[in-house]
Motif scaffolding. Structure first.
Motif, PDB file in Angstrom:
ATOM      1  N   GLN A  79     -19.275   3.140   6.343  1.00 57.60           N
ATOM      2  CA  GLN A  79     -18.398   1.998   6.584  1.00 57.60           C
ATOM      3  C   GLN A  79     -17.535   2.212   7.815  1.00 57.60           C
ATOM      4  OE1 GLN A  79     -18.025  -1.107   4.760  1.00 57.60           O
ATOM      5  NE2 GLN A  79     -17.027  -1.413   6.746  1.00 57.60           N
ATOM      6  N   ASP A  80     -17.611   1.304   8.751  1.00 58.77           N
ATOM      7  CA  ASP A  80     -16.733   1.345   9.923  1.00 58.77           C
ATOM      8  C   ASP A  80     -15.323   0.908   9.520  1.00 58.77           C
ATOM      9  OD1 ASP A  80     -18.776   2.166  11.541  1.00 58.77           O
ATOM     10  OD2 ASP A  80     -19.027   0.254  12.581  1.00 58.77           O
ATOM     11  N   ILE A  81     -14.328   1.646  10.011  1.00 52.87           N
ATOM     12  CA  ILE A  81     -12.938   1.365   9.634  1.00 52.87           C
ATOM     13  C   ILE A  81     -11.989   1.546  10.819  1.00 52.87           C
ATOM     14  CG2 ILE A  81     -13.332   2.044   7.228  1.00 52.87           C
ATOM     15  CD1 ILE A  81     -11.145   4.381   8.947  1.00 52.87           C
ATOM     16  N   LEU A  82     -10.818   0.923  10.679  1.00 54.64           N
ATOM     17  CA  LEU A  82      -9.693   1.166  11.577  1.00 54.64           C
ATOM     18  C   LEU A  82      -8.535   1.692  10.748  1.00 54.64           C
ATOM     19  CD1 LEU A  82      -9.664  -2.176  13.650  1.00 54.64           C
ATOM     20  CD2 LEU A  82     -10.947  -0.076  14.132  1.00 54.64           C
ATOM     21  N   LEU A  83      -7.724   2.536  11.331  1.00 52.19           N
ATOM     22  CA  LEU A  83      -6.510   3.004  10.670  1.00 52.19           C
ATOM     23  C   LEU A  83      -5.365   2.067  11.025  1.00 52.19           C
ATOM     24  CD1 LEU A  83      -6.725   6.865  11.295  1.00 52.19           C
ATOM     25  CD2 LEU A  83      -7.423   5.599   9.240  1.00 52.19           C
ATOM     26  N   GLU A  84      -4.695   1.540  10.016  1.00 54.88           N
ATOM     27  CA  GLU A  84      -3.548   0.663  10.243  1.00 54.88           C
ATOM     28  C   GLU A  84      -2.305   1.520  10.481  1.00 54.88           C
ATOM     29  OE1 GLU A  84      -0.933  -2.881   8.081  1.00 54.88           O
ATOM     30  OE2 GLU A  84      -2.802  -2.175   7.162  1.00 54.88           O
ATOM     31  N   VAL A  85      -1.586   1.231  11.543  1.00 53.35           N
ATOM     32  CA  VAL A  85      -0.420   2.021  11.925  1.00 53.35           C
ATOM     33  C   VAL A  85       0.841   1.171  11.767  1.00 53.35           C
ATOM     34  CG1 VAL A  85       0.644   3.440  13.712  1.00 53.35           C
ATOM     35  CG2 VAL A  85      -1.857   3.239  13.611  1.00 53.35           C
ATOM     36  N   ASN A  86       1.799   1.682  11.017  1.00 57.01           N
ATOM     37  CA  ASN A  86       3.097   1.024  10.815  1.00 57.01           C
ATOM     38  C   ASN A  86       4.041   1.566  11.887  1.00 57.01           C
ATOM     39  OD1 ASN A  86       5.560   0.014   9.916  1.00 57.01           O
ATOM     40  ND2 ASN A  86       5.124   0.390   7.764  1.00 57.01           N
TER      41      ASN A  86
END
Length: 236
Positions: free
Chosen positions: A119-126
């Motif tokens: 699964q391709d993913i992005l990391l969400e950054v706060n």
């Protein structure tokens, strides 16, 4: 105005913003945020030229998927994702933008493994460390990225952010530049990572031109294409 007219206007804004930043407009992927839209509206958007649909809710995505509403377009998941809903996305989405915790990352790897896929993913950054928003704080992004490299069923493609609400698009420029710099830093510090991690998902209807100026590769646009959302009569 019609969806096709709105879409043409957004595409022109993307082109102008990219050229003003010295970029190729083809580098920008428009993700049409289809939250609360009907099957017919999604089909109209795809017929008008939308190539990527972004969904915020797993149940809506599943319903649209079963109805064949996304035919002809990719599907991305762009909303808050609960670990117990991950299994329903496997095999349906090309990219998950909102991986916001190590627990969620591990669950995606687990469920993707069960489904026999990567699964391709992005990391969400706060970026602003807002307590009301999910996402990794900046010091935790590199360890999360390194963990991705150890997991056989996820592929890190880049980073995503939702900056604080702003009155003017330019107010978010510092956050967009910060995400771009963070992405470059992570790429440089992961020399053994052979994956293309150059996606920067940032910018929505009110600020996507500023995001493009700061290096966005994917922008998530809903209202500017579909108009103001109607109240949800049957929230999932």
């Amino acid at each position: 105005m019609s969806i096709s007219t709105n879409l043409a206007h957004v595409v022109e804004e993307i082109r102008a913003a990219a050229l003003a930043a010295g970029r190729d407009p083809a580098e920008i992927t428009l993700v049409a945020a289809t939250k609360t839209q009907s099957d017919d509206v999604i089909r109209q958007a795809i017929a008008a030229g939308v190539t990527v649909c972004g969904e915020n809710r797993v149940q809506e995505l599943t319903a649209h998927w079963e109805a064949g509403a996304y035919e002809g377009a990719q599907v991305h998941f762009i909303g808050h994702l609960q670990t117990n809903k991950v299994k329903y996305l496997m095999g349906k989405v090309d990219l998950i933008h909102s991986v916001s915790s190590q627990k969620l990352l591990l669950e995606i790897d687990k469920q993707a493994g069960k489904a026999g896929l990567v699964q391709d993913i992005l990391l969400e950054v706060n970026l602003a460390q807002e307590p009301s928003k999910s996402g990794f704080f900046v010091p935790d992004v590199l360890p999360a990225a390194q963990l991705c490299g150890q997991l056989p069923h996820v592929r890190l493609r880049g980073l995503m952010c939702i900056p604080p609400a702003a009155t003017f698009p330019e107010e978010n420029l510092p956050f967009f530049h910060k995400l771009q710099a963070l992405a470059v830093d992570i790429q440089e510090r992961m020399g053994d990572n052979k994956t293309d991690t150059k996606i920067l998902s940032m910018g929505m209807s009110g600020d996507f031109t500023a995001a493009i100026a700061a290096g966005a590769t994917h922008i998530r646009v809903g209202t500017a294409i579909f108009g103001p959302r109607s109240p949800i009569s049957n929230p999932f």
